[in-house]
Design an enzyme around this catalytic site. Sequence first.
Site, PDB file in Angstrom:
ATOM      1  N   TRP A  14      37.706  -6.523  27.151  1.00  8.36           N
ATOM      2  CA  TRP A  14      38.764  -6.226  26.211  1.00  8.36           C
ATOM      3  C   TRP A  14      40.118  -6.707  26.726  1.00  8.36           C
ATOM      4  O   TRP A  14      40.889  -7.347  26.000  1.00  8.36           O
ATOM      5  CB  TRP A  14      38.778  -4.738  25.907  1.00  8.36           C
ATOM      6  CG  TRP A  14      39.744  -4.271  24.857  1.00  8.36           C
ATOM      7  CD1 TRP A  14      40.478  -3.124  24.906  1.00  8.36           C
ATOM      8  CD2 TRP A  14      40.046  -4.871  23.589  1.00  8.36           C
ATOM      9  NE1 TRP A  14      41.223  -2.982  23.757  1.00  8.36           N
ATOM     10  CE2 TRP A  14      40.981  -4.048  22.928  1.00  8.36           C
ATOM     11  CE3 TRP A  14      39.621  -6.048  22.965  1.00  8.36           C
ATOM     12  CZ2 TRP A  14      41.510  -4.348  21.670  1.00  8.36           C
ATOM     13  CZ3 TRP A  14      40.137  -6.349  21.710  1.00  8.36           C
ATOM     14  CH2 TRP A  14      41.074  -5.514  21.071  1.00  8.36           C
ATOM     15  N   LYS A 190      34.854   7.931  17.340  1.00 11.17           N
ATOM     16  CA  LYS A 190      33.897   6.912  16.866  1.00 11.17           C
ATOM     17  C   LYS A 190      32.967   6.466  17.987  1.00 11.17           C
ATOM     18  O   LYS A 190      31.818   6.090  17.723  1.00 11.17           O
ATOM     19  CB  LYS A 190      34.638   5.732  16.248  1.00 11.17           C
ATOM     20  CG  LYS A 190      35.488   4.903  17.214  1.00 11.17           C
ATOM     21  CD  LYS A 190      34.728   3.737  17.811  1.00 11.17           C
ATOM     22  CE  LYS A 190      35.573   3.025  18.845  1.00 11.17           C
ATOM     23  NZ  LYS A 190      34.845   1.873  19.472  1.00 11.17           N
ATOM     24  N   THR A 247      31.371  -0.069  15.107  1.00  9.42           N
ATOM     25  CA  THR A 247      30.616   0.323  16.294  1.00  9.42           C
ATOM     26  C   THR A 247      29.338   1.078  15.962  1.00  9.42           C
ATOM     27  O   THR A 247      28.453   1.197  16.808  1.00  9.42           O
ATOM     28  CB  THR A 247      31.482   1.184  17.241  1.00  9.42           C
ATOM     29  OG1 THR A 247      32.009   2.284  16.501  1.00  9.42           O
ATOM     30  CG2 THR A 247      32.625   0.381  17.805  1.00  9.42           C
ATOM     31  N   ARG A 254      28.965  -1.240  23.065  1.00  3.67           N
ATOM     32  CA  ARG A 254      28.324  -0.669  24.250  1.00  3.67           C
ATOM     33  C   ARG A 254      27.823   0.737  23.973  1.00  3.67           C
ATOM     34  O   ARG A 254      26.785   1.153  24.491  1.00  3.67           O
ATOM     35  CB  ARG A 254      29.302  -0.679  25.430  1.00  3.67           C
ATOM     36  CG  ARG A 254      29.595  -2.061  25.972  1.00  3.67           C
ATOM     37  CD  ARG A 254      30.383  -1.997  27.265  1.00  3.67           C
ATOM     38  NE  ARG A 254      31.745  -1.533  27.052  1.00  3.67           N
ATOM     39  CZ  ARG A 254      32.782  -2.331  26.859  1.00  3.67           C
ATOM     40  NH1 ARG A 254      32.606  -3.627  26.806  1.00  3.67           N
ATOM     41  NH2 ARG A 254      34.002  -1.838  26.697  1.00  3.67           N
ATOM     42  N   VAL A 278      31.813  -0.231  30.319  1.00  2.60           N
ATOM     43  CA  VAL A 278      31.830   1.225  30.184  1.00  2.60           C
ATOM     44  C   VAL A 278      31.593   1.618  28.734  1.00  2.60           C
ATOM     45  O   VAL A 278      32.250   1.119  27.828  1.00  2.60           O
ATOM     46  CB  VAL A 278      33.184   1.792  30.662  1.00  2.60           C
ATOM     47  CG1 VAL A 278      33.250   3.287  30.408  1.00  2.60           C
ATOM     48  CG2 VAL A 278      33.386   1.485  32.144  1.00  2.60           C
ATOM     49  N   GLU A 280      32.474   4.259  26.522  1.00  5.48           N
ATOM     50  CA  GLU A 280      33.461   5.340  26.558  1.00  5.48           C
ATOM     51  C   GLU A 280      32.930   6.642  25.964  1.00  5.48           C
ATOM     52  O   GLU A 280      33.326   7.728  26.375  1.00  5.48           O
ATOM     53  CB  GLU A 280      34.727   4.901  25.809  1.00  5.48           C
ATOM     54  CG  GLU A 280      35.497   3.769  26.469  1.00  5.48           C
ATOM     55  CD  GLU A 280      36.423   4.240  27.572  1.00  5.48           C
ATOM     56  OE1 GLU A 280      36.218   5.357  28.084  1.00  5.48           O
ATOM     57  OE2 GLU A 280      37.344   3.488  27.909  1.00  5.48           O
TER      58      GLU A 280
END
Length: 332
Positions: A14, A190, A247, A254, A278, A280
């Site tokens: 990112w 989210k 997402t 991810r 990662v 999150e």
Amino acid sequence: MTQQAWGILGAGAWGTALALALRRAGQDVRIWARRAQTARSITHDHMNPDRLPGIALDPAITASDDLASLASCTRIIMACPSVHLRALSAALAPHVTTQVAVVLACKGVEAGSLNLPHEVAAQEMRHARHAVLSGPSFAHDVALGLPTALTLACADIELGHLLAHEIGTPHFRPYVSTDVIGACMGGAVKNVLAIACGIAKGRELGDNARAALITRGFAEMSRLGLAMGARAETLIGLSGLGDLVLTGTSGQSRNYSLGFALGRDLSLEEAMPPHAGVAEGLFSAQAVVALAQRHHVDMPIARAVDAVVNQGTGVGQALHELLSRPLRDEVG
């Protein structure tokens, strides 16, 4: 367009993609990387092979593993995992003045304190002005220059518009808002819901189930966001519903990929391969549930995800408990 010195704290996919977007906007960009090897690859090879393999970087993008390299930057983007935000904000604080605008580009809720990213940054970098950049934005697509729209939330509307004009291009479009809480809440919740959507896909529960998870998950996001002071229009916008749809439906996420692996009965360790980045939602699930309890908000999907990733509950059991809940009215 005024050229600024933009520092990006974080050399993950990112952060690196944002560096490319800023270069397309004509800005001077410097990246702080945790690993010296990554900094060398970015500066000398113009590549970040661990995070954005196969994508050539603008040769003008430089990187260093020394935080002092960002000292002259008037704009700093925090693109680190939210779990590291407080420590990195504290380390960066000596280099930050009242002239610096700090843009939070990480999504999550801090464990323990239950602080949102802008609250963590404000506590550690008291002199800086803060904004939040959030929305449906996979790093790979941004790096390729594909069209992307995001929310840029800033309590100071004039600063928000200034930052938007500095980074905006025809293919990278920030929409300004003053609802910082809403932008943060959408990004945090989210990620948790995307894990649930991935589990449903991995479990082969069908597209109907995923649509239900997105819809009912958005209801949970809205209830908590509104209870915390977010605005409804923010939650149904890019940083809320928009990010959830992205997402919750794509393997590029991810969090979705983590959920998919868990749905296939992989262990948590097996579901998180090295260099995968990662997820999150893994770290935010417990904190989101704790926030919901604090504000007396019912979030059964978030609780189910937290039970699976943090409490050792099996996926089958969590699904059974979720699907066995009493029938209720859709609204209320």
